[in-house]
Motif scaffolding. Sequence first.
Motif, PDB file in Angstrom:
ATOM      1  N   ARG A 174       0.823  -1.202   0.000  1.00  0.00           N
ATOM      2  CA  ARG A 174       0.000   0.000   0.000  1.00  0.00           C
ATOM      3  C   ARG A 174       0.858   1.253   0.000  1.00  0.00           C
ATOM      4  NH1 ARG A 174      -5.332  -0.070   1.177  1.00  0.00           N
ATOM      5  NH2 ARG A 174      -6.061  -2.107   1.879  1.00  0.00           N
ATOM      6  N   LEU A 175       0.313   2.314  -0.601  1.00  0.00           N
ATOM      7  CA  LEU A 175       0.940   3.636  -0.518  1.00  0.00           C
ATOM      8  C   LEU A 175       0.268   4.411   0.612  1.00  0.00           C
ATOM      9  CD1 LEU A 175       1.249   4.656  -4.271  1.00  0.00           C
ATOM     10  CD2 LEU A 175       3.149   4.498  -2.644  1.00  0.00           C
ATOM     11  N   PHE A 208       9.507   6.146   0.612  1.00  0.00           N
ATOM     12  CA  PHE A 208       9.297   5.371  -0.612  1.00  0.00           C
ATOM     13  C   PHE A 208      10.650   4.767  -0.991  1.00  0.00           C
ATOM     14  CE2 PHE A 208       8.723   4.287  -4.977  1.00  0.00           C
ATOM     15  CZ  PHE A 208       7.358   4.116  -5.190  1.00  0.00           C
ATOM     16  N   ILE A 209      10.819   3.487  -0.654  1.00  0.00           N
ATOM     17  CA  ILE A 209      12.099   2.812  -0.939  1.00  0.00           C
ATOM     18  C   ILE A 209      11.831   1.725  -1.962  1.00  0.00           C
ATOM     19  CG2 ILE A 209      13.962   1.385   0.019  1.00  0.00           C
ATOM     20  CD1 ILE A 209      13.436   2.949   2.676  1.00  0.00           C
ATOM     21  N   LEU A 210      12.558   1.807  -3.064  1.00  0.00           N
ATOM     22  CA  LEU A 210      12.328   0.852  -4.138  1.00  0.00           C
ATOM     23  C   LEU A 210      13.679   0.427  -4.719  1.00  0.00           C
ATOM     24  CD1 LEU A 210       9.663  -0.255  -5.438  1.00  0.00           C
ATOM     25  CD2 LEU A 210      10.170   1.248  -7.366  1.00  0.00           C
ATOM     26  N   GLY A 211      13.869  -0.862  -4.795  1.00  0.00           N
ATOM     27  CA  GLY A 211      15.155  -1.363  -5.313  1.00  0.00           C
ATOM     28  C   GLY A 211      16.318  -0.905  -4.454  1.00  0.00           C
ATOM     29  N   GLY A 212      16.045  -0.712  -3.155  1.00  0.00           N
ATOM     30  CA  GLY A 212      17.094  -0.291  -2.228  1.00  0.00           C
ATOM     31  C   GLY A 212      17.444   1.182  -2.316  1.00  0.00           C
ATOM     32  N   VAL A 213      16.649   1.931  -3.108  1.00  0.00           N
ATOM     33  CA  VAL A 213      16.938   3.353  -3.304  1.00  0.00           C
ATOM     34  C   VAL A 213      15.783   4.170  -2.724  1.00  0.00           C
ATOM     35  CG1 VAL A 213      17.201   5.170  -5.048  1.00  0.00           C
ATOM     36  CG2 VAL A 213      18.318   2.946  -5.372  1.00  0.00           C
ATOM     37  N   LYS A 214      16.123   5.217  -1.924  1.00  0.00           N
ATOM     38  CA  LYS A 214      15.076   6.080  -1.364  1.00  0.00           C
ATOM     39  C   LYS A 214      14.712   7.138  -2.399  1.00  0.00           C
ATOM     40  CE  LYS A 214      13.624   8.372   2.799  1.00  0.00           C
ATOM     41  NZ  LYS A 214      13.969   8.995   4.061  1.00  0.00           N
ATOM     42  N   LEU A 229       4.024  10.138  -0.922  1.00  0.00           N
ATOM     43  CA  LEU A 229       3.482   8.871  -0.422  1.00  0.00           C
ATOM     44  C   LEU A 229       4.620   7.864  -0.313  1.00  0.00           C
ATOM     45  CD1 LEU A 229       0.274   8.592  -2.663  1.00  0.00           C
ATOM     46  CD2 LEU A 229       0.381   9.294  -0.263  1.00  0.00           C
ATOM     47  N   GLY A 230       4.525   6.989   0.706  1.00  0.00           N
ATOM     48  CA  GLY A 230       5.528   5.932   0.840  1.00  0.00           C
ATOM     49  C   GLY A 230       4.845   4.589   0.921  1.00  0.00           C
ATOM     50  N   GLY A 238      -1.574   1.781  -4.171  1.00  0.00           N
ATOM     51  CA  GLY A 238      -0.511   0.803  -3.937  1.00  0.00           C
ATOM     52  C   GLY A 238       0.388   0.661  -5.145  1.00  0.00           C
ATOM     53  N   VAL A 239       1.440  -0.101  -4.936  1.00  0.00           N
ATOM     54  CA  VAL A 239       2.438  -0.365  -5.987  1.00  0.00           C
ATOM     55  C   VAL A 239       2.657  -1.865  -6.014  1.00  0.00           C
ATOM     56  CG1 VAL A 239       4.864  -0.037  -6.645  1.00  0.00           C
ATOM     57  CG2 VAL A 239       3.572   1.865  -5.645  1.00  0.00           C
ATOM     58  N   CYS A 240       2.745  -2.430  -7.216  1.00  0.00           N
ATOM     59  CA  CYS A 240       3.076  -3.853  -7.276  1.00  0.00           C
ATOM     60  C   CYS A 240       4.269  -4.093  -8.182  1.00  0.00           C
ATOM     61  CB  CYS A 240       1.877  -4.703  -7.664  1.00  0.00           C
ATOM     62  SG  CYS A 240       1.257  -4.388  -9.295  1.00  0.00           S
ATOM     63  N   ALA A 241       4.889  -5.254  -8.018  1.00  0.00           N
ATOM     64  CA  ALA A 241       6.078  -5.599  -8.801  1.00  0.00           C
ATOM     65  C   ALA A 241       6.061  -7.082  -9.134  1.00  0.00           C
ATOM     66  CB  ALA A 241       7.343  -5.253  -8.017  1.00  0.00           C
ATOM     67  N   TRP A 242       6.497  -7.365 -10.344  1.00  0.00           N
ATOM     68  CA  TRP A 242       6.667  -8.735 -10.825  1.00  0.00           C
ATOM     69  C   TRP A 242       8.155  -8.955 -11.089  1.00  0.00           C
ATOM     70  CZ3 TRP A 242       2.437 -11.887 -11.425  1.00  0.00           C
ATOM     71  CH2 TRP A 242       1.177 -11.267 -11.469  1.00  0.00           C
ATOM     72  N   CYS A 243       8.611 -10.163 -10.818  1.00  0.00           N
ATOM     73  CA  CYS A 243      10.015 -10.469 -11.135  1.00  0.00           C
ATOM     74  C   CYS A 243      10.131 -11.887 -11.677  1.00  0.00           C
ATOM     75  CB  CYS A 243      10.887 -10.329  -9.887  1.00  0.00           C
ATOM     76  SG  CYS A 243      12.607 -10.778 -10.196  1.00  0.00           S
ATOM     77  N   VAL A 244      10.926 -12.050 -12.692  1.00  0.00           N
ATOM     78  CA  VAL A 244      11.342 -13.381 -13.140  1.00  0.00           C
ATOM     79  C   VAL A 244      12.841 -13.484 -12.894  1.00  0.00           C
ATOM     80  CG1 VAL A 244      11.678 -14.894 -15.141  1.00  0.00           C
ATOM     81  CG2 VAL A 244       9.523 -13.668 -14.849  1.00  0.00           C
TER      82      VAL A 244
END
Length: 392
Positions: free
Chosen positions: A246-247, A253-259, A264-265, A380-386
């Motif tokens: 959720r946002l 807001f930390i994504l991929g280890g980067v602030k 919104l976070g 919210g934010v979602c992520a998919w990874c292969v």
Amino acid sequence: MNRFGAGAVRPRTAAIIAAGGSGARMGGLKKQFLPLAGLPVVVRSMQPFQDHQSVDDIVLVVPPGDAPLGQSLCSAYGLAKVRGVVAGGGSRFDSVRSGLEAVRVLCPDVVLVHDGVRPLVSAGLIDRVLESATRYGAAVPAVEIYDSVKRVDRDQVQASMPREGMRAIQTPQGFHSAWLYEAYSRPIPAGATDDAALVEACGYGVAVVPGDRDNLKITTAGDLKLAGRLLADPKVAAGIGYDVHRLQEGRPFILGGVKIPSELGLLGHSDADVLVHAVIDALLGAAGLPDIGQQFPDTDPRFLGADSTCLLEQAVQTVAGAGCTVLSVDVTVVCERPRLAPHILGMKARLAPILRIAPGRIGIKATTQEGMGFVGRAEGVCAWCVALVVRD
Ligand code: MG
């Protein structure tokens, strides 16, 4: 029109597998009997002929004294087209001559002669040789020579040889049977190294078809290793990971280890790095391990506010402990705002050393949901990874 007439039934075809050599041994075994990716080299050399619908009969030539071993290999591996296992002689030509004697009673129209130490012969190559030999009477597969060719004595160059028009000739070589019988009824010409040379010496033309670079002749331990690599089961496994957070205002807001600066976070027990969580699940999945929720439960106070890159580090270790090395990861983040594009390089640089791969093996893409759904409403934010891993 082929030599057997238009509309004629296909030629009866016999293959002689010449595995009579007893010179070079590796590790106490003759090279044709050494295991290659789980099967003896000579069995791999025969199997494509066994499986080929245009090949009727196979005769295997083995070193003197090895006929019982050859017989047992043929029955153990279900090589049902083998009509005879015969002992070879002192030279390759003596071996093929023994094979030809056994083949004669089968009355083939075409005879293919194949080295018992060329285990990577393909059905396509057999097709090409057989078709051309049927049509022209004799055919050999050839590959171009790209290296320079020089005559060398010990470790000194004696002469540079013209490479123009030169080809390296492989097996199987195919012949109209009568041509081969005739060729073998004559003395072996000096300097001959293959069956085609004998047929050429009779004055017959030999057609050339494209060979195959993978069709190695196993001569040294290095060749066996190379063939093993060509045959290797890549042992690559893929895993998929998905996560959503959720946002909320007042959260980082930390994504991929980067602030990333944002009003919104992401809300979560840990730092809620949805991208890293998807990566962790993909890696665990590829390694066949329990998912992120079981490895790092959100009821465990140790993970309250945890830096997800530390969890990723642990996950990579766990995956390595299960015998898996990360090959690549590819992520798609679905996020309405903030804009992520300016931060992607930074994320790759942050994650690469943790994943122990080059940044070039990390894919990170960001997309929006075009205003639709929970992502579109910035809830919210979602992520998919292969992820791809290679197993030991
Ligand atoms: Mg999560």
